[in-house]
Design a protein around this motif. Structure first.
Motif, PDB file in Angstrom:
ATOM      1  N   THR A 168      92.522  18.854  79.388  1.00 53.94           N
ATOM      2  CA  THR A 168      91.840  17.718  79.991  1.00 53.94           C
ATOM      3  C   THR A 168      92.465  16.427  79.480  1.00 53.94           C
ATOM      4  O   THR A 168      93.269  16.434  78.556  1.00 53.94           O
ATOM      5  CB  THR A 168      90.342  17.721  79.640  1.00 53.94           C
ATOM      6  N   MET A 169      92.071  15.320  80.092  1.00 51.15           N
ATOM      7  CA  MET A 169      92.700  14.039  79.776  1.00 51.15           C
ATOM      8  C   MET A 169      92.464  13.604  78.336  1.00 51.15           C
ATOM      9  O   MET A 169      93.181  12.761  77.818  1.00 51.15           O
ATOM     10  CB  MET A 169      92.204  12.956  80.727  1.00 51.15           C
ATOM     11  N   MET A 170      91.418  14.159  77.712  1.00 52.65           N
ATOM     12  CA  MET A 170      91.156  13.765  76.329  1.00 52.65           C
ATOM     13  C   MET A 170      91.950  14.621  75.345  1.00 52.65           C
ATOM     14  O   MET A 170      92.075  14.284  74.182  1.00 52.65           O
ATOM     15  CB  MET A 170      89.657  13.902  76.019  1.00 52.65           C
ATOM     16  N   ASP A 171      92.458  15.741  75.804  1.00 52.47           N
ATOM     17  CA  ASP A 171      93.172  16.627  74.886  1.00 52.47           C
ATOM     18  C   ASP A 171      94.534  16.034  74.530  1.00 52.47           C
ATOM     19  O   ASP A 171      95.184  15.405  75.363  1.00 52.47           O
ATOM     20  CB  ASP A 171      93.334  18.010  75.516  1.00 52.47           C
ATOM     21  N   PRO A 172      94.949  16.239  73.280  1.00 53.58           N
ATOM     22  CA  PRO A 172      96.139  15.568  72.765  1.00 53.58           C
ATOM     23  C   PRO A 172      97.355  15.644  73.683  1.00 53.58           C
ATOM     24  O   PRO A 172      98.027  14.649  73.916  1.00 53.58           O
ATOM     25  CB  PRO A 172      96.409  16.296  71.451  1.00 53.58           C
ATOM     26  N   LEU A 173      97.624  16.820  74.231  1.00 55.60           N
ATOM     27  CA  LEU A 173      98.824  16.975  75.049  1.00 55.60           C
ATOM     28  C   LEU A 173      98.813  16.032  76.239  1.00 55.60           C
ATOM     29  O   LEU A 173      99.824  15.421  76.589  1.00 55.60           O
ATOM     30  CB  LEU A 173      98.908  18.433  75.529  1.00 55.60           C
ATOM     31  N   VAL A 174      97.657  15.894  76.887  1.00 54.53           N
ATOM     32  CA  VAL A 174      97.583  15.125  78.126  1.00 54.53           C
ATOM     33  C   VAL A 174      97.281  13.650  77.844  1.00 54.53           C
ATOM     34  O   VAL A 174      97.793  12.769  78.524  1.00 54.53           O
ATOM     35  CB  VAL A 174      96.517  15.735  79.066  1.00 54.53           C
ATOM     36  N   PHE A 175      96.478  13.410  76.815  1.00 51.45           N
ATOM     37  CA  PHE A 175      96.049  12.033  76.522  1.00 51.45           C
ATOM     38  C   PHE A 175      97.245  11.082  76.405  1.00 51.45           C
ATOM     39  O   PHE A 175      97.225   9.972  76.943  1.00 51.45           O
ATOM     40  CB  PHE A 175      95.258  12.033  75.210  1.00 51.45           C
ATOM     41  N   GLY A 176      98.270  11.533  75.699  1.00 49.42           N
ATOM     42  CA  GLY A 176      99.434  10.669  75.459  1.00 49.42           C
ATOM     43  C   GLY A 176     100.317  10.485  76.672  1.00 49.42           C
ATOM     44  O   GLY A 176     101.314   9.777  76.603  1.00 49.42           O
ATOM     45  N   ALA A 177      99.985  11.141  77.761  1.00 50.91           N
ATOM     46  CA  ALA A 177     100.812  11.025  78.963  1.00 50.91           C
ATOM     47  C   ALA A 177     100.035  10.411  80.118  1.00 50.91           C
ATOM     48  O   ALA A 177     100.401  10.539  81.270  1.00 50.91           O
ATOM     49  CB  ALA A 177     101.340  12.404  79.362  1.00 50.91           C
TER      50      ALA A 177
ATOM     51  N   VAL B  55     111.225  10.839  62.716  1.00 50.86           N
ATOM     52  CA  VAL B  55     110.087  10.010  62.319  1.00 50.86           C
ATOM     53  C   VAL B  55     109.100   9.855  63.479  1.00 50.86           C
ATOM     54  O   VAL B  55     107.886   9.998  63.308  1.00 50.86           O
ATOM     55  CB  VAL B  55     110.570   8.622  61.820  1.00 50.86           C
ATOM     56  N   PHE B  56     109.643   9.589  64.668  1.00 48.46           N
ATOM     57  CA  PHE B  56     108.758   9.383  65.814  1.00 48.46           C
ATOM     58  C   PHE B  56     107.985  10.655  66.142  1.00 48.46           C
ATOM     59  O   PHE B  56     106.773  10.612  66.391  1.00 48.46           O
ATOM     60  CB  PHE B  56     109.570   8.919  67.027  1.00 48.46           C
ATOM     61  N   ALA B  57     108.666  11.799  66.103  1.00 49.09           N
ATOM     62  CA  ALA B  57     107.993  13.067  66.385  1.00 49.09           C
ATOM     63  C   ALA B  57     106.884  13.307  65.352  1.00 49.09           C
ATOM     64  O   ALA B  57     105.768  13.705  65.714  1.00 49.09           O
ATOM     65  CB  ALA B  57     108.999  14.210  66.369  1.00 49.09           C
ATOM     66  N   ALA B  58     107.189  13.034  64.091  1.00 45.48           N
ATOM     67  CA  ALA B  58     106.189  13.240  63.043  1.00 45.48           C
ATOM     68  C   ALA B  58     104.967  12.359  63.298  1.00 45.48           C
ATOM     69  O   ALA B  58     103.818  12.810  63.185  1.00 45.48           O
ATOM     70  CB  ALA B  58     106.802  12.929  61.684  1.00 45.48           C
ATOM     71  N   ILE B  59     105.216  11.113  63.688  1.00 47.47           N
ATOM     72  CA  ILE B  59     104.097  10.197  63.932  1.00 47.47           C
ATOM     73  C   ILE B  59     103.298  10.644  65.155  1.00 47.47           C
ATOM     74  O   ILE B  59     102.060  10.613  65.154  1.00 47.47           O
ATOM     75  CB  ILE B  59     104.618   8.751  64.102  1.00 47.47           C
TER      76      ILE B  59
ATOM     77  N   MET C  64      99.418  11.451  64.702  1.00 46.74           N
ATOM     78  CA  MET C  64      98.423  10.584  65.351  1.00 46.74           C
ATOM     79  C   MET C  64      97.267  11.386  65.944  1.00 46.74           C
ATOM     80  O   MET C  64      96.111  11.161  65.564  1.00 46.74           O
ATOM     81  CB  MET C  64      99.132   9.720  66.412  1.00 46.74           C
ATOM     82  N   PRO C  65      97.526  12.337  66.857  1.00 47.81           N
ATOM     83  CA  PRO C  65      96.378  13.061  67.426  1.00 47.81           C
ATOM     84  C   PRO C  65      95.705  14.011  66.443  1.00 47.81           C
ATOM     85  O   PRO C  65      94.518  14.291  66.578  1.00 47.81           O
ATOM     86  CB  PRO C  65      96.984  13.834  68.604  1.00 47.81           C
ATOM     87  N   SER C  66      96.465  14.514  65.453  1.00 51.41           N
ATOM     88  CA  SER C  66      95.834  15.503  64.582  1.00 51.41           C
ATOM     89  C   SER C  66      95.119  14.853  63.397  1.00 51.41           C
ATOM     90  O   SER C  66      94.112  15.367  62.932  1.00 51.41           O
ATOM     91  CB  SER C  66      96.873  16.512  64.090  1.00 51.41           C
ATOM     92  N   LEU C  67      95.630  13.727  62.908  1.00 51.13           N
ATOM     93  CA  LEU C  67      95.036  13.148  61.699  1.00 51.13           C
ATOM     94  C   LEU C  67      94.277  11.844  61.950  1.00 51.13           C
ATOM     95  O   LEU C  67      93.292  11.557  61.284  1.00 51.13           O
ATOM     96  CB  LEU C  67      96.140  12.878  60.660  1.00 51.13           C
TER      97      LEU C  67
ATOM     98  N   ILE D 250      92.271   1.585  71.991  1.00 52.83           N
ATOM     99  CA  ILE D 250      92.403   1.548  70.534  1.00 52.83           C
ATOM    100  C   ILE D 250      93.785   2.046  70.117  1.00 52.83           C
ATOM    101  O   ILE D 250      94.491   1.423  69.326  1.00 52.83           O
ATOM    102  CB  ILE D 250      91.304   2.408  69.859  1.00 52.83           C
ATOM    103  N   GLU D 251      94.181   3.172  70.709  1.00 56.26           N
ATOM    104  CA  GLU D 251      95.460   3.752  70.315  1.00 56.26           C
ATOM    105  C   GLU D 251      96.632   2.830  70.672  1.00 56.26           C
ATOM    106  O   GLU D 251      97.545   2.618  69.875  1.00 56.26           O
ATOM    107  CB  GLU D 251      95.643   5.118  70.984  1.00 56.26           C
TER     108      GLU D 251
END
Lengths: 301, 352
Positions: free
Chosen positions: B150-159, B195-199, B203-206, B327-328
């Motif tokens: 769903t749109m709130m889930d990390p995979l989709v939210f960022g896209a 670095v970007f991948a780590a961030i 971001m979504p997990s922490l 916010i993000e």
């Protein structure tokens, strides 16, 4: 005449190593100044400090009455062609001229176009495909067309073959006369500069060894040879630059403001190359940093 | 300076715009069909009263392109950060051309400001356009997405929405900053990517779960929050919870646990547990040949609810989507500004 460039105790440190130190100099306007010294002597550092590409670690430098790179007005007054004459390899010759026109309010488009035409450069050619000589000419054109009052050139002919070298310097000299420029150009080979410059600065081991008008330098330096004698027994106005002693004979290079009166010496004139080598030699012999400021001959009259 | 920046960006800009045009064309061609199929399906299933089956079928059918375009939007900021950000200054340093351009009648600060401004805005625009197109195209799919997509889930939210614009700005300035520190293009690109991948993972997990306090609720078990329920012939029935909360369609479920009647969690954190209920007799007992399996399952689940087993869920409801997006994006904008300040300081102080 006010000096075009003045530095007081100028120094630049990279990490713990001094690239240039205690550099106190005055360069009068309207000269072509040769900056000579071996690789790593601090020539590039000095020129970058003068162009404002670097900020000094100690001391100060004033160029044309301002601090280098202190705003656009100061930038406009100084042209700088860096070592290896960098140009944008993917941009064409015409692009470079457009870039210069866009970034310099004082850009002389006519001058740039004429120079490019005269040099036979194809405006549609990418700068990456130019020969070393052509690239240097393009970089020089960029430097000239912004119509600076002082042009700084860092080893502009180092990568050029002898013919291109001569053409480059010839072009530079014509421009100097035409646009009343002051020029400082560096090289590790005196022979590159000998015909072009009328003022010389010898830089070795990050310090200025001697600086002054070429004519005056030649007039005040002599090679003395004669029967072997101890150093230190020379008149007070004669300063030994180098001394070599064989079994019976001594050869001394001295700086003397007055004439050499001692008849036991046979006195001969030095070529500019001898003079420069003597100062480089002296540094190599002594391994000291002591005499740095002492021998700055002023070009002021 | 604007011309020079544009001239240096031209090649990369043409490539990215080309890719965007292809993407936009593909989405524009398939989008209306997708929307029509969805509208048709919805009318049909509303008549029957149950749209779950239609949603499942519809989403399954388009899952591959759905994930494809989502990944494109996720990757695009990294691409512009890598290929536009990292080489922006290192190329000049490597070729020595900074010495040429720094001697033109323009201060270094202005030179960098223009370079950062134009190239950075181009990267943001690219990400914005891609996100806009994909958000529009995948509207019907986002409405029918399975839990986890769903749109709130990390995979989709960022896209979706405006977050990709923030990512693009940040990835770009990160590339520039790393380039300035490393001073060589290839290592700078590699480091930027790492670095970007780590961030983007951190971001979504922490961070994102804590941007707002999540909602906690204890709810009855039912078809929405039960993923699997196995009633073996002997032993205890096993239940696996779905990351979904009844009545909270599209919520981002952070945790979903099974509580026993005393309110203690009985799963090991995975949402799967065995229930100590008899299958030999009572509501969950297997009745030979009697009733449909579905009816039997419902009776058994009703019995489990009656006994007091519950789902304890922490989640962010779907209504928070835009609040989280803003916010993000704001967080990334602040990071971008901080790095921009660092770059401008560098160009003033640290010289060739």
């Amino acid at each position: 005449m006010t000096p075009i460039l003045q530095s007081q105790e100028l120094g630049k440190k990279y990490g713990r190593r001094w690239a240039l130190r205690d550099c106190t100099l005055e360069i009068p306007a309207g000269r072509v100044v040769g900056l000579v010294g071996p690789n790593g002597a601090g020539k590039s550092t000095f020129l970058k400090l003068a162009a404002g590409q670097l900020a000094p670690t100690s001391g100060g430098i004033t160029v044309l009455g301002g601090r280098p790179a202190d705003g656009p007005a100061q930038l406009a007054k100084i042209g700088f062609v860096a070592q290896d004459t960098p140009v944008y390899p993917r941009l064409t010759v015409a692009d470079h001229l457009r870039l210069g026109a866009g970034l310099n309010p004082g850009w002389d488009a006519g001058l740039a176009r004429q120079r490019i035409e005269r040099l036979g450069l194809d405006p549609a050619q990418r700068a990456g495909g130019l020969s070393g000589g052509q690239r240097a000419q393009l970089a020089l054109t960029m430097g000239l067309a912004k119509r600076p009052r002082l042009l700084l050139l860092d080893e502009p002919v180092a990568s050029l073959d002898p013919l291109a070298r001569r053409e480059f310097l010839q072009g530079l000299m014509e421009a100097v006369v035409e646009y009343e420029l002051s020029v400082v150009l560096s090289s590790h080979l005196l022979s590159d500069l000998e015909r072009a410059c009328d003022h010389l600065i010898v830089l070795t081991g990050s310090r200025v060894r001697v600086a002054g008008e070429v004519e005056r330098l030649l007039a005040t330096h002599h090679r003395l040879s004669g029967p072997r004698r101890e150093p230190g027994r020379l008149p007070a106005d004669q300063h030994v630059i180098t001394a070599r002693h064989a079994d019976r004979q001594s050869t001394v290079i001295v700086r003397a403001d007055g004439p050499i009166l001692d008849p036991s010496w046979s006195v001969s004139h030095l070529t500019l190359e001898d003079l420069v080598l003597a100062y480089m030699d002296r540094q190599a012999d002594q391994h000291t940093d002591e005499p740095a400021r002492a021998i700055t001959l002023e070009g002021r009259r | 300076m604007i011309w020079l920046t544009w001239r240096q960006l031209r090649g990369g800009a043409a490539m990215v715009s080309g890719a965007l045009v292809v993407l936009a064309a593909a989405l524009a061609l398939t989008g209306p069909g997708l929307a029509a199929g969805y509208a048709e399906g919805i009318t049909g299933c509303l008549r029957d009263g149950d749209c779950t089956r239609f949603f499942d079928r519809f989403f399954d059918e388009y899952q591959t392109p759905f994930l494809g375009v989502t990944v494109i939007v996720l990757v695009l900021p990294a691409v512009t950060g890598l290929f536009w950000g990292a080489p922006l200054i290192t190329h000049e340093l490597e070729a020595g051309t900074h010495l040429l351009v720094w001697n033109q009648t323009i201060t270094r600060t202005r030179w960098l400001a223009v370079k950062l401004g134009i190239t950075g805005l181009a990267a943001m625009a690219a990400a914005g356009i891609a996100s806009l197109a994909v958000t529009w195209w995948s509207g019907p799919l986002d409405r029918s997405a399975e839990p986890g997509f769903t749109m709130m889930d990390p995979l989709v939210f960022g896209a979706r929405g405006i977050a990709p614009v923030g990512y693009a700005a940040f990835a770009f300035i990160l590339g520039v900053t790393v380039g300035i520190l490393v001073r060589r293009t290839l290592p700078a690109m590699a480091l930027t990517l790492v670095v970007f991948a780590a961030i983007q993972i951190a971001m979504p997990s922490l961070v994102r779960p804590h941007l707002m306090p999540p909602v906690r609720s204890v709810v009855e078990l039912g078809p929405v929050n039960i993923d699997q329920f196995l009633v073996p012939d002997d032993g205890s029935p096993r239940m696996l919870l779905e990351s979904a909360v009844p009545g909270q369609t599209g919520a981002w479920v952070l945790s979903s646990r099974l509580l026993d009647p005393a309110g203690r969690p009985i799963d090991d954190g995975t949402g799967e547990a065995a229930l100590p209920i008899s299958v030999a007799s009572g509501a969950c007992a297997r009745q030979e040949g009697a009733g449909s399996p579905k009816g039997h399952m419902e009776t058994c689940v009703a019995e489990i609810n009656r006994l007091g087993y519950r789902q304890a869920a922490t989640y962010h409801p779907f209504e928070r989507f835009w609040a989280f997006q803003w916010i993000e994006t704001g967080v990334y904008a602040l990071l971008t500004l901080a790095l921009t300040g660092l770059c401008l300081r560098w160009v003033r102080r640290r010289l060739s």
